[in-house]
Design a protein around this motif. Structure first.
Motif, short mmCIF file in Angstrom:
data_model
loop_
_atom_site.label_atom_id
_atom_site.label_comp_id
_atom_site.label_asym_id
_atom_site.label_seq_id
_atom_site.Cartn_x
_atom_site.Cartn_y
_atom_site.Cartn_z
N VAL A 189 49.62 75.38 46.07
CA VAL A 189 49.56 75.53 44.63
C VAL A 189 48.25 75.40 44.05
CG1 VAL A 189 50.20 74.03 42.72
CG2 VAL A 189 51.86 74.31 44.28
N ALA A 190 47.28 74.57 44.76
CA ALA A 190 45.88 74.32 44.26
C ALA A 190 45.36 75.94 44.35
CB ALA A 190 45.32 73.52 45.36
N GLU A 195 43.81 81.37 42.12
CA GLU A 195 44.07 82.80 41.95
C GLU A 195 44.42 83.23 40.55
OE1 GLU A 195 47.04 83.48 44.93
OE2 GLU A 195 45.78 83.58 46.63
N PHE A 196 45.18 82.31 39.92
CA PHE A 196 45.28 82.46 38.62
C PHE A 196 44.25 82.76 37.51
CE2 PHE A 196 47.83 83.38 35.04
CZ PHE A 196 47.92 82.59 33.95
N ALA A 197 43.37 81.66 38.03
CA ALA A 197 42.25 81.83 36.90
C ALA A 197 41.37 82.92 37.44
CB ALA A 197 41.23 80.50 37.26
N ASN A 198 41.23 83.54 38.48
CA ASN A 198 40.51 84.77 39.15
C ASN A 198 41.21 85.88 38.75
OD1 ASN A 198 39.26 86.47 41.26
ND2 ASN A 198 37.85 84.60 40.76
N ALA A 230 40.07 74.31 40.65
CA ALA A 230 40.59 75.89 40.73
C ALA A 230 40.05 76.85 39.43
CB ALA A 230 41.88 75.70 40.43
N VAL A 231 40.16 75.89 38.14
CA VAL A 231 39.88 76.50 37.17
C VAL A 231 38.46 76.91 36.96
CG1 VAL A 231 39.54 76.36 34.57
CG2 VAL A 231 41.57 75.33 35.55
N ARG A 232 37.62 75.82 37.37
CA ARG A 232 36.00 76.08 37.34
C ARG A 232 35.74 76.99 37.98
NH1 ARG A 232 34.76 70.65 38.36
NH2 ARG A 232 34.63 71.29 40.50
N LYS A 238 33.16 85.64 40.87
CA LYS A 238 33.76 87.13 40.85
C LYS A 238 35.10 87.30 41.34
CE LYS A 238 28.98 88.69 42.06
NZ LYS A 238 28.19 89.15 43.07
N GLU A 239 35.43 88.61 40.77
CA GLU A 239 36.66 88.79 41.13
C GLU A 239 36.87 88.98 42.79
OE1 GLU A 239 39.49 89.88 38.90
OE2 GLU A 239 38.08 90.20 37.30
#
Lengths: 290, 302
Positions: A189-190, A195-198, A230-232, A238-239
């Motif tokens: 989940v982490a 991955e969602f933020a990226n 994760a968000v930070r 980079k992608e």
């Protein structure tokens, strides 16, 4: 200190908005709106492709979402959820992000695949310590998994976007290796939050609903440590879809992390082990007292 | 004659050892050999005839485990009503020949749905335990599911069953000519590579006066609106349920395509008559508007 933090925050928001800003993408311009019935599907665009009607896509999204929440071991349903929710917009945005980067463009042209056939495990084990390849194989060994073939993408209509999704799926283990997160639910989940933020793939965002199924201790850890991490990192790095992992195998992993802008989170396995031992000690103390 | 039965035994041994390879019989022209050039349908795909058996085997090995759950989900439980009705119209145990057991063969009946109902009908409803029931299926995985489920039956019912791995198009010679009172096939015949061969075999093994009964999916052409809804359910919902529950979209896509390719009620009735059976009235009975149909034929006495 404050000035530096402010500058970092402003670059983060700048990158975040740049990531979200809709560009006119090639796929939006093509005629994807030809309606068809499930009795007479159009011919497949690539082997294994199943064109879905809108109702079927919605049904697959809802069904696979619910069932993978109930049983997170159904990797095939998580994959199907990713494919069903990738359109409109999100998978095209990811493909355009690949097109905007020179390495991404090379990946799209060469279309490398990651599997136990294309990556030789023996060669990985012989790589210098602290290289990307070595970190990858060490992580695989630690978790007891293999670079197995992930399920094939079937429900994305555009053939190039189907490859983008397949590439994301196959790189997932590399993301694990670079961040060091384990395969337990907490770790997955982490990583999905990162991955969602990226990458902004909706399935990774929807996986946050699994936080509701975690234990209280795990949940508090997630909110206090891993979600902010994760968000930070996801936003400022980079992608990760543009990393040509096959070429980076010999490189020093810390060097790659620095280039990408990813810091490692606190090691989850050590935290969990410590917690388990503490719980055991508490239990022993309680039984001694009696 | 001896050569022919000898070849049959040899063929059976070959088939047991290599269930997927097409069987070659060097000296025979009487036993059908699949022509590599001829093609047949596998759902909407067209494949060489020799391949179909192996492909169907693959499908049913995949579905065997979750077969019952998927049947309930796909038909919303109605398949139980169809099977109950099918067995009650056949009423095994009520028509036992004097002084002998009623011999029944349930073909493609691996998981035992029909067979167990027939045992219940004979033993419990008719109070007549004098039946000999053979469950045959070409797929060992389905047969294994049937065996497991049969262990839950009362002992006296279990003693009436035997299991046989066989191809309905060429039944082994252990099932002799003119030996059976009742031959049933439920939701199996549409998967056969060569339905006419299976019908001919059914004709061979049944006694004169014996009954051939087939429960199979059929056409709902009489009710166009209902048909439209049914088709949407078949092609959209069923593969989706297969994906969600069984993790296998392709097998269930094959299943609904095979239903679509199956002949209509009238065509199938004509095939049964061609194989040498007599039919009463229309020769078929529609269930649930034609989603399923029961076809019955009787082998003439002369």
């Amino acid at each position: 200190m404050k000035i530096a933090a402010n500058r970092l925050r402003s670059t983060c928001t700048l990158q975040a908005t740049a990531r979200l800003a809709p560009k006119v993408c090639a796929a939006c311009a093509t005629d994807q709106s030809r309606r068809f019935s499930s009795l007479k599907r159009p011919p497949p665009n690539y082997p294994g492709h199943v064109p879905l009607t809108r109702v079927e896509r919605a049904g697959l999204a809802i069904g696979s979402g619910v069932m993978s929440l109930i049983n997170p071991y159904r990797h095939d349903l998580i994959a199907a959820l990713g494919e069903a929710t990738a359109t409109p917009y999100f998978i095209y945005r990811l493909r355009d992000a690949m097109l905007a980067d020179p390495t991404g463009r090379r990946i799209l042209r060469q279309r490398p695949r990651i599997s136990s056939k294309t990556l030789s495990v023996e060669k990985l084990r012989q790589m210098p310590p602290n290289s990307v390849g070595r970190a990858y194989i060490d992580w695989l060994d630690r978790e007891g998994v293999s670079p197995d073939t992930r399920s094939q993408v079937r429900y994305i209509d555009d053939e190039e976007c189907a490859y983008v999704m397949q590439r994301y799926r196959e790189c997932h283990d590399f993301f694990h290796a670079v961040t060091g997160l384990p395969i337990v639910k907490e770790g997955e989940v982490a990583l999905k939050a990162f991955e969602f933020a990226n990458t902004l793939i909706p399935m990774t965002g929807l996986s946050m609903l699994a936080v509701g199924t975690m234990k209280a201790q795990e949940r508090s850890r997630f909110w206090s440590i891993y979600m902010p991490w994760a968000v930070r990192n996801g936003v400022r790095s980079k992608e990760v879809i543009n990393v040509f992992w096959e070429e980076e195998l010999e490189r020093d992993v810390d060097d790659l992390r620095r280039e990408l802008g990813i810091e490692q989170p606190p090691d989850l396995r050590t935290i969990r082990k410590r917690e388990r031992e503490e719980r055991k000690r508490m239990k022993e103390m309680q039984s001694h007292q009696r | 004659m001896n050569a022919r039965s000898g070849l049959r035994l040899g063929a059976r041994a070959l088939r047991a050892s290599t269930p997927r390879a097409p069987v070659a019989r060097p000296f025979s022209t009487t036993i059908p050999q699949y022509d590599q050039g001829k093609h047949t349908h596998f759902g909407y795909e067209t494949i060489p005839e020799a391949e179909k058996q192996g492909r169907v085997a693959g499908v049913f090995t995949n579905v065997a485990e979750s077969y019952d759950k998927m049947n309930d989900l796909m038909s919303l439980g109605v398949h139980r009503l169809w099977k109950d009705y099918f067995v009650s119209t056949l009423n095994p145990g009520a028509t036992t020949p004097l002084g002998q057991p009623q011999k029944i063969l349930d073909v493609a009946g691996g998981t035992g749905d029909i067979a167990f109902r027939m045992l219940h009908n004979a033993h419990v409803l008719n109070g007549n335990p004098n039946i000999e029931l053979t469950i045959s299926d070409i797929n060992p995985a389905m047969l294994e599911v049937g065996r497991q489920r049969s262990l839950a039956l009362p002992a006296e019912q279990q003693s009436c069953i035997s299991f046989l791995e066989a191809n309905a198009e060429t039944l082994p010679s252990s099932i002799q000519d003119n030996s059976l009172d009742l031959y049933t096939v439920a939701f199996g015949i549409r998967n056969f590579t060569n339905m006419r061969a299976a019908l001919k075999e059914a004709h061979r093994v049944l006694k004169p006066g014996g009954i051939f009964a087939c429960l199979e999916f059929s056409k709902v052409d009489r009710f166009p609106l209902f048909n439209a809804v049914y088709k949407q359910w078949s092609f959209s919902a069923i593969p989706l349920i297969g994906q969600l529950v069984a993790g296998d979209r392709d097998s269930y896509q094959y299943l609904v395509e095979s239903i679509e390719r199956f002949p209509t009620q009238v065509e199938f009735r004509d095939m049964i008559v061609e194989a040498g059976f007599d039919v009463a009235g229309e020769g078929y009975e529609n269930l649930t508007g034609g989603i399923a149909a029961i076809h019955r034929g009787i082998k003439p006495l002369r």
